[in-house]
Design a protein around this motif. Structure first.
Motif, short mmCIF file in Angstrom:
data_model
loop_
_atom_site.label_atom_id
_atom_site.label_comp_id
_atom_site.label_asym_id
_atom_site.label_seq_id
_atom_site.Cartn_x
_atom_site.Cartn_y
_atom_site.Cartn_z
N LYS A 17 0.86 -1.17 0.00
CA LYS A 17 0.00 0.00 0.00
C LYS A 17 0.91 1.23 0.00
O LYS A 17 2.13 1.11 0.10
N LYS A 18 0.33 2.41 -0.10
CA LYS A 18 1.13 3.62 -0.27
C LYS A 18 2.10 3.86 0.89
O LYS A 18 3.27 4.16 0.69
N LYS A 19 1.63 3.72 2.12
CA LYS A 19 2.50 3.96 3.29
C LYS A 19 3.59 2.91 3.39
O LYS A 19 4.73 3.21 3.75
N GLN A 20 3.28 1.67 3.09
CA GLN A 20 4.27 0.61 3.17
C GLN A 20 5.33 0.80 2.07
O GLN A 20 6.51 0.55 2.30
N ALA A 21 4.93 1.27 0.89
CA ALA A 21 5.88 1.51 -0.19
C ALA A 21 6.83 2.65 0.17
O ALA A 21 8.03 2.59 -0.15
N SER A 22 6.33 3.67 0.84
CA SER A 22 7.20 4.79 1.22
C SER A 22 8.16 4.39 2.34
O SER A 22 9.25 4.96 2.46
#
Length: 180
Positions: A63-68
């Motif tokens: 997800k977006k937070k995990q990718a960042s």
């Protein structure tokens, strides 16, 4: 049949020869000439692997937070490597116009006397394994962990914050002016 695609977000960190990195689950320990730094990245739930002087950090179908978080953890590990090889130094300037301050290092705290004429001394905590030296009108904060060095410098600067006076007239304080 439905085709399943797996998206992978990854980043790698190259470890120099003079640095020893050990990976135990999500716990990373970096050892170099300036000491050892250990951090636990269990809360990130990312995959980590270490082979042939390369640390690989990746997330599958993030997800977006995990990718960042992949790039954030890689930056933390790079800072750990830089800390055990070169170290970090913050320089602060002692500025006074109205009342001369005296700064003393006592154990794990910095004591600031006669700040804008106050009778009671102001105190700033020194975090972790950080060295603080007072040289003339400079305070030099050095250490191998960037978070401890930066927090100690911030504690010193924050302890001399002016309250209930005109900030344009009372410029006294201790301010960070250089980061190395």
């Amino acid at each position: 049949m439905k085709k399943v695609t797996v998206e992978i977000k990854e980043n790698t960190v190259e470890v120099p020869e003079e640095v020893n990195l050990t990976l135990d689950g999500h716990k990373v320990a970096v050892t170099g000439t300036n000491g050892t730094i250990t951090r636990d990245f269990e809360h990130t739930k990312l995959n980590m692997g270490y082979q042939e002087n390369t640390l690989r950090i990746w997330a599958e179908n993030p997800k977006k937070k995990q990718a960042s978080l992949v790039n954030t953890i890689a930056s933390h590990v790079r800072n750990m490597i830089k800390g055990v090889t070169q170290g970090f130094t913050y320089k602060l300037k002692i500025v006074f116009i109205h009342f001369p301050m005296t700064i003393n290092v006592q154990g794990n705290r910095v004591v600031i006397n006669n700040f804008v004429g106050e009778r009671s001394p102001r105190v700033a905590k020194i975090k972790g394994n950080v060295q603080v030296k007072v040289e003339g009108d400079d305070i030099i904060v050095t250490g191998n962990d960037i978070e401890e060095v930066a927090q100690t410098a911030a504690n010193i600067q924050e302890s001399t914050r002016i309250r209930n006076k005109d900030l344009r007239k009372f410029l006294d304080g201790i301010y960070v002016y250089q980061k190395e």
